[in-house]
Design a protein around this motif. Structure first.
Motif, PDB file in Angstrom:
ATOM      1  N   ARG A 225       0.809  -1.006  -0.319  1.00 54.55           N
ATOM      2  CA  ARG A 225       0.006   0.044   0.223  1.00 54.55           C
ATOM      3  C   ARG A 225       0.848   1.591  -0.578  1.00 54.55           C
ATOM      4  N   PRO A 226       0.274   2.208  -0.162  1.00 53.78           N
ATOM      5  CA  PRO A 226       1.040   3.604  -0.245  1.00 53.78           C
ATOM      6  C   PRO A 226       1.944   3.829   1.257  1.00 53.78           C
ATOM      7  N   GLY A 227       2.753   4.723   0.693  1.00 55.15           N
ATOM      8  CA  GLY A 227       3.310   4.792   2.156  1.00 55.15           C
ATOM      9  C   GLY A 227       4.156   3.439   2.715  1.00 55.15           C
ATOM     10  N   ASP A 228       4.080   2.417   2.878  1.00 61.60           N
ATOM     11  CA  ASP A 228       4.923   1.099   2.610  1.00 61.60           C
ATOM     12  C   ASP A 228       5.786   0.610   1.574  1.00 61.60           C
ATOM     13  N   THR A 229       5.451   0.629   0.705  1.00 57.82           N
ATOM     14  CA  THR A 229       5.985   0.039  -0.698  1.00 57.82           C
ATOM     15  C   THR A 229       6.700   1.368  -1.941  1.00 57.82           C
ATOM     16  N   LYS A 230       7.901   1.083  -1.847  1.00 62.54           N
ATOM     17  CA  LYS A 230       8.579   1.589  -2.820  1.00 62.54           C
ATOM     18  C   LYS A 230       8.532   1.441  -4.680  1.00 62.54           C
ATOM     19  N   TYR A 231       9.188   1.759  -4.637  1.00 60.49           N
ATOM     20  CA  TYR A 231       9.440   1.084  -6.296  1.00 60.49           C
ATOM     21  C   TYR A 231       8.901   1.241  -6.811  1.00 60.49           C
ATOM     22  N   VAL A 232       7.781   2.420  -6.654  1.00 60.04           N
ATOM     23  CA  VAL A 232       6.357   1.948  -7.720  1.00 60.04           C
ATOM     24  C   VAL A 232       6.421   3.198  -8.578  1.00 60.04           C
TER      25      VAL A 232
ATOM     26  N   GLY B 121       8.257  -3.012  -8.501  1.00 59.28           N
ATOM     27  CA  GLY B 121       9.389  -3.864  -8.014  1.00 59.28           C
ATOM     28  C   GLY B 121       9.689  -3.994  -7.349  1.00 59.28           C
ATOM     29  N   PHE B 122       9.729  -5.500  -6.969  1.00 61.08           N
ATOM     30  CA  PHE B 122      10.323  -6.331  -5.674  1.00 61.08           C
ATOM     31  C   PHE B 122      12.118  -6.304  -5.981  1.00 61.08           C
ATOM     32  N   PHE B 123      12.259  -6.694  -7.132  1.00 57.85           N
ATOM     33  CA  PHE B 123      13.918  -6.563  -7.469  1.00 57.85           C
ATOM     34  C   PHE B 123      15.347  -5.333  -6.767  1.00 57.85           C
ATOM     35  N   GLN B 124      14.458  -4.160  -6.804  1.00 59.07           N
ATOM     36  CA  GLN B 124      15.069  -3.553  -6.052  1.00 59.07           C
ATOM     37  C   GLN B 124      15.279  -3.553  -4.172  1.00 59.07           C
TER      38      GLN B 124
ATOM     39  N   LYS C 132       8.315 -27.737 -20.522  1.00 55.79           N
ATOM     40  CA  LYS C 132       8.248 -27.850 -19.229  1.00 55.79           C
ATOM     41  C   LYS C 132       8.454 -26.832 -18.118  1.00 55.79           C
ATOM     42  N   TYR C 133       8.480 -25.444 -18.724  1.00 59.89           N
ATOM     43  CA  TYR C 133       9.285 -23.650 -18.509  1.00 59.89           C
ATOM     44  C   TYR C 133       7.972 -23.163 -18.324  1.00 59.89           C
ATOM     45  N   ALA C 134       6.250 -23.172 -19.484  1.00 58.79           N
ATOM     46  CA  ALA C 134       5.534 -22.984 -19.932  1.00 58.79           C
ATOM     47  C   ALA C 134       4.360 -23.009 -18.585  1.00 58.79           C
ATOM     48  N   VAL C 135       4.453 -22.659 -17.302  1.00 56.60           N
ATOM     49  CA  VAL C 135       3.489 -22.873 -16.084  1.00 56.60           C
ATOM     50  C   VAL C 135       3.649 -22.154 -14.863  1.00 56.60           C
ATOM     51  N   PRO C 136       2.631 -21.759 -14.671  1.00 58.61           N
ATOM     52  CA  PRO C 136       2.507 -20.910 -13.599  1.00 58.61           C
ATOM     53  C   PRO C 136       4.372 -21.114 -12.689  1.00 58.61           C
ATOM     54  N   GLU C 137       4.841 -19.863 -12.337  1.00 59.33           N
ATOM     55  CA  GLU C 137       6.350 -19.635 -11.282  1.00 59.33           C
ATOM     56  C   GLU C 137       5.985 -18.378 -10.456  1.00 59.33           C
ATOM     57  N   PHE C 138       5.977 -17.993  -8.946  1.00 56.83           N
ATOM     58  CA  PHE C 138       6.379 -17.630  -8.211  1.00 56.83           C
ATOM     59  C   PHE C 138       7.017 -16.896  -7.049  1.00 56.83           C
ATOM     60  N   ASP C 139       8.400 -18.451  -7.193  1.00 56.24           N
ATOM     61  CA  ASP C 139       9.677 -18.440  -6.014  1.00 56.24           C
ATOM     62  C   ASP C 139      10.331 -17.188  -6.609  1.00 56.24           C
ATOM     63  N   ASN C 140       9.993 -16.122  -7.665  1.00 55.92           N
ATOM     64  CA  ASN C 140      11.533 -15.128  -7.698  1.00 55.92           C
ATOM     65  C   ASN C 140      10.705 -13.645  -9.101  1.00 55.92           C
ATOM     66  N   VAL C 141       9.632 -14.086  -7.586  1.00 63.55           N
ATOM     67  CA  VAL C 141       9.031 -12.281  -8.452  1.00 63.55           C
ATOM     68  C   VAL C 141       9.655 -11.307  -8.641  1.00 63.55           C
ATOM     69  N   MET C 142       9.614 -10.311  -9.831  1.00 67.01           N
ATOM     70  CA  MET C 142      10.784  -9.647 -10.127  1.00 67.01           C
ATOM     71  C   MET C 142       9.502  -8.191 -10.365  1.00 67.01           C
ATOM     72  N   MET C 143       8.506  -8.060 -10.088  1.00 62.38           N
ATOM     73  CA  MET C 143       7.585  -6.880 -10.665  1.00 62.38           C
ATOM     74  C   MET C 143       6.167  -7.242 -10.652  1.00 62.38           C
TER      75      MET C 143
END
Length: 432
Positions: A36-43, A87-90, A180-191
């Motif tokens: 939410r605003p105030g708690d989240t950067k890199y928006v 962004g989460f990678f930052q 084999k990679y055409a499935v959802p992945e959530f272990d390293n979400v960058m954005m």
């Protein structure tokens, strides 16, 4: 005695650990991640200008909410959009190529809406980086996993199960991604991206985003299951090693019981076969006749359901093609039903073009499903002379009644099926 006591204590301990682990997983250990605003950067705000378009996007914070001002402008780019990107990678402490692991979360609650009338749908999507096929310096290779939804249908916000998110087909094609990679992945979400929906028209749009909350557990159900399986398997292995002699004895006894059961099963199969072979059969179709079907209604067999089957308009077949063709139809009809019912069912020719199918140990609903399947099979079958054939079914379940009354109820249901237009299944009212 010591062996049994150790076994009992170990079993109780394992059950307690299992119960506690399941209880904690399903009722406690809840985990949330609120953006939410105030708690989240890199928006930031992104538009189709990054793809050669002309749309303009701007994001501001107001009254504890994000406001995405979007001006969709028509251009040569066919898929205009505006989006708010987080962004989460930052994030502080993240390493190169490291995003955020969302794999233990099961759903996300999005409180967002359009403040002005116009386009209604939004696209929620996550961008996951996997070095096996992606490049860190090219965000276009980060996997698109998302879903389009309509926020106006739920003013209090929308709960989106993460399992409902799908990998974008266009992205799979563009990246030529291995299957084999055409499935959802959530272990390293960058954005995380919240964008305008597809087919948005040129114009001014204002989207309000109050918060985005991920809900889940500290551990996935698979991790808890793996822990419990490992615990039980390792305990079983240790106990098996400790009680090897007893295991050999139990194995020998088990093999003996299995052999006894096998011989008993063979005997029962022989008896069942003898019972079916002793029944009198119709010489034309090979199905049981009336005399033969009477032997089925005995105390030794618990008949539960019955279907009365009639070939629709069979007289016209005899009239138009002759009785020889009619006889071939009857034989083929009997063969088709016999090959598509269970070994324990009994087919009888009741007379003319009427047949009975007796289904032991079968509920009324299961008999109804079987009748519908047979009805469709008869209708779609390629009959001799390209004759189109349909059948009507009356289905009944045995109640506190005589076999004659039981058959009459099924016959009455068959009559109702004919009255209603044929080629259908009608259930008889229960008889108590």
């Amino acid at each position: 005695m010591e062996h049994r006591k150790l076994y009992s204590i170990t079993l109780v301990l394992l059950l307690v650990i299992t119960f506690v682990a399941i209880f904690l997983q399903f009722f406690l250990l809840e985990r949330t991640l609120v953006l939410r605003p105030g708690d989240t950067k890199y928006v930031s705000a992104i538009s189709d200008q990054s793809n050669g378009g002309s749309s303009v996007a701007r994001v501001i914070e107001k009254d504890g909410k994000w406001l995405l001002a979007c001006h969709i402008i028509a251009s040569e780019y066919s898929w205009p959009f505006c989006e708010i990107s987080i962004g989460f990678f930052q994030a502080p402490g993240s390493q190169k190529g490291e995003g955020i692991d969302l794999s233990t979360f099961s759903s996300v609650h999005v409180k967002a809406r359009y403040l002005n009338k116009g386009h209604e749908s939004l696209r929620f999507q996550l961008r996951n980086f996997n070095p096996a096929y992606g490049r860190l310096d090219d965000p276009g290779t980060w996997k698109y996993v998302g879903i389009e939804y309509w926020p106006q249908r739920s003013p209090e916000g929308n709960d989106i199960p993460l399992k409902s998110l799908q990998v974008a087909t266009w992205w799979i094609v563009e990246q030529k991604l291995p299957i084999k990679y055409a499935v959802p992945e959530f272990d390293n979400v960058m954005m995380l991206e919240l964008a305008t929906g597809n087919n948005i028209q040129p114009g001014e749009y204002l989207i309000e985003v109050e918060y985005i909350q991920f809900n889940g557990k500290y551990f996935t159900n698979s991790q808890i299951l793996l822990f419990l399986i490992s615990l039980w398997v390792s305990s079983a292995a240790c106990f098996l090693f400790y009680s090897l002699r007893l295991s050999y004895k139990q194995l020998s006894e088990t093999e003996k019981r299995a052999e006894d059961l096998r011989q008993l099963n063979q005997l029962l199969n022989v008896k069942t076969k003898e019972l079916k072979n002793q029944a009198e059969r119709d010489p034309l179709t090979g199905a049981l006749n009336r005399a033969g079907i009477e032997k089925i209604f005995t105390k030794e067999l618990e008949v539960l359901s019955l279907m009365f089957i009639d070939i629709d308009h069979f007289k016209s077949i005899n009239d138009n093609y002759g009785h020889a063709v009619g006889d071939e139809i009857l034989k083929e009809f009997s063969k088709l039903i016999s090959q598509n019912c269970r070994f324990t069912d009994f087919l009888a020719r009741w007379g003319g073009e009427e047949f009975l199918l007796v289904c032991p140990n079968t509920s009324l609903s299961d008999a109804y499903e079987l009748a519908q399947a047979l009805r469709r099979l008869i209708r779609d079958h390629q009959w001799t002379n390209n004759i189109r054939l349909t059948s009507s079914f009356g289905v009944a379940q045995l109640g506190d009644e005589s076999p004659t009354a039981f058959i009459e109820r099924a016959d009455k249901a068959l009559y109702d099926a004919k009255v209603r237009g044929r080629d259908q299944v009608v259930l008889s009212k229960s008889q108590t």
